[in-house]
Design a protein around this motif. Sequence first.
Motif, PDB file in Angstrom:
ATOM      1  N   ALA A   1     -41.090  -2.467 128.142  1.00  0.00           N
ATOM      2  CA  ALA A   1     -42.481  -2.583 128.617  1.00  0.00           C
ATOM      3  C   ALA A   1     -43.142  -1.222 128.729  1.00  0.00           C
ATOM      4  N   LEU A   2     -42.410  -0.261 129.277  1.00  0.00           N
ATOM      5  CA  LEU A   2     -42.995   1.077 129.459  1.00  0.00           C
ATOM      6  C   LEU A   2     -43.271   1.753 128.120  1.00  0.00           C
TER       7      LEU A   2
ATOM      8  N   VAL B   1     -49.249   2.156 123.250  1.00  0.00           N
ATOM      9  CA  VAL B   1     -50.648   1.717 123.268  1.00  0.00           C
ATOM     10  C   VAL B   1     -51.556   2.852 123.738  1.00  0.00           C
ATOM     11  N   LEU B   2     -51.123   3.552 124.795  1.00  0.00           N
ATOM     12  CA  LEU B   2     -51.964   4.635 125.324  1.00  0.00           C
ATOM     13  C   LEU B   2     -52.102   5.770 124.313  1.00  0.00           C
TER      14      LEU B   2
ATOM     15  N   CYS C   1     -52.205  -3.299 130.923  1.00  0.00           N
ATOM     16  CA  CYS C   1     -52.387  -2.104 130.105  1.00  0.00           C
ATOM     17  C   CYS C   1     -52.942  -2.472 128.728  1.00  0.00           C
ATOM     18  N   LEU C   2     -52.272  -3.496 128.083  1.00  0.00           N
ATOM     19  CA  LEU C   2     -52.703  -3.944 126.753  1.00  0.00           C
ATOM     20  C   LEU C   2     -54.098  -4.554 126.807  1.00  0.00           C
TER      21      LEU C   2
ATOM     22  N   LEU D   1     -43.912   0.192 125.355  1.00  0.00           N
ATOM     23  CA  LEU D   1     -45.087  -0.490 124.782  1.00  0.00           C
ATOM     24  C   LEU D   1     -46.369   0.124 125.339  1.00  0.00           C
ATOM     25  N   CYS D   2     -46.368   0.333 126.659  1.00  0.00           N
ATOM     26  CA  CYS D   2     -47.529   0.941 127.329  1.00  0.00           C
ATOM     27  C   CYS D   2     -47.821   2.316 126.765  1.00  0.00           C
TER      28      CYS D   2
ATOM     29  N   LEU E   1     -47.784  -5.314 134.473  1.00  0.00           N
ATOM     30  CA  LEU E   1     -48.330  -3.974 134.217  1.00  0.00           C
ATOM     31  C   LEU E   1     -48.619  -3.782 132.731  1.00  0.00           C
ATOM     32  N   THR E   2     -47.649  -4.208 131.901  1.00  0.00           N
ATOM     33  CA  THR E   2     -47.817  -4.068 130.456  1.00  0.00           C
ATOM     34  C   THR E   2     -48.995  -4.898 129.960  1.00  0.00           C
TER      35      THR E   2
END
Lengths: 201, 253
Positions: free
Chosen positions: B9-10, B16-17, A15-16, B12-13, A11-12
Amino acid sequence: MTAVIRNTWVLTALCLATVASGAVHANAYREKDKISKIANSSMTVTPPRDWNRLTIKPGKYAEVWTLDGEQLNDVTFYGGVEPGTPLLRERNKKRDPLPKFTTTTLLVEVPELLEGTYRAHKKIGSFTLTNTQPGQFLGRDGVHFTYDYTDQDDLPRKGEARAVLIDKKLYMVTFDAPRLHYFNRTLSDFRTLADAAKIAK
Amino acid sequence: MSGITRWIALWLCAIVLITNSGIAQERTAVKQGFELSANSGKKILLIRPKVSVGEQSTGGLFEPNADWTDKARKNLDAALFKKQGALGNTVLVSPEAYGDQALVSEEYTNLFGAVASAVVNYQFFVGNRLPTKKRDNKAGVFDWSLGEGVRNIPGAQGADYALFIYNKDAYGSTGRKLLQIAAALGPGLAVKSGEHLGYAGLVDLKTGELLWLNADAAMGGDVREIDGAEKRVGQLLEEFPGSVEAVEKAKQP
């Protein structure tokens, strides 16, 4: 590695990757004199000038072309809408259903189908069909119609459309723009684009 | 271990968003060749700002609030009145118009809002640019217009430029805020709560061309409060051509 960790990293990474590539937002170039297929249907158009096709699709059978942004000039092609389906994607099938194109929809009822769709989808109260008359589209006998409405941004817009029924499917192109400046500025570009639309035999 | 990894991970998301959404935020653009010096003798017609304030429902829809809009309008009018002297040139307040004349002014303000929104979405937001405008963007061309009909705006005959202001504030409802928290803690989705749009633009009253635009999709200042409205107006008219602030900034090495 557990499935949870693997899924989370996938998912990450997605997303990236999507953000880094800008692919989510990239709009497509529709170059002058180059044939372009519409919404995976048998309708094609060879644009007489350069246009942009927005990445965001408003419906399964629809795609939007524009010169300056959909707020200022919006040409929406509907490529072979199947009976039983709405023109645009429903936000909520239960709470905000859209009128459906059906096997019993007559050509003369298509302007009202668009009106009902706009009223429900844009949540607007003001929409007037100003003219409806027989006219050609995709080389067949169809209907041409015009309309006025005020969108959610309180800006009065004018619209012009052409539609035809072929093999029980609806093919249509609409042009919407603010009545101030932008409608008249883009109208001839829309008409030549609509003239250039064809359907595979 | 899996919990920690998931959180990293979340986050990081989310980072980025958030970073990516910043691309579409505050930007200023000026039409090539346009300059407006202080005390130039030019007259600027201040068009009555468009103000809409309301709540963002749990589902993300805008629900107008007449009381908030009324308060915000009064606060913004007062803040603009205070700011006029610092704009560097003569500011004329648009005359009181009635009937069709009032509608002309209102319609052009809404058209300005649509043009500004197109600029933000398709020129300022680099990843979303329109392919047909790529050459213009590379050359730094800023070419947008409201059309020559702007001459019909009441008060346009006695002025050179029109200053349009468009404000839309949607404060996140309790339901929306709860959804934002739940989405972040649960599936790790970034749900936006509240929207604070502000556009200010200077338009040539002879040609309709947009000469200067300041746009921000995440404006500060609570327009329902006097201080907040002053902060908002300060942000909207930051670096306004010929203003005291712009002149001082130009002097800096």
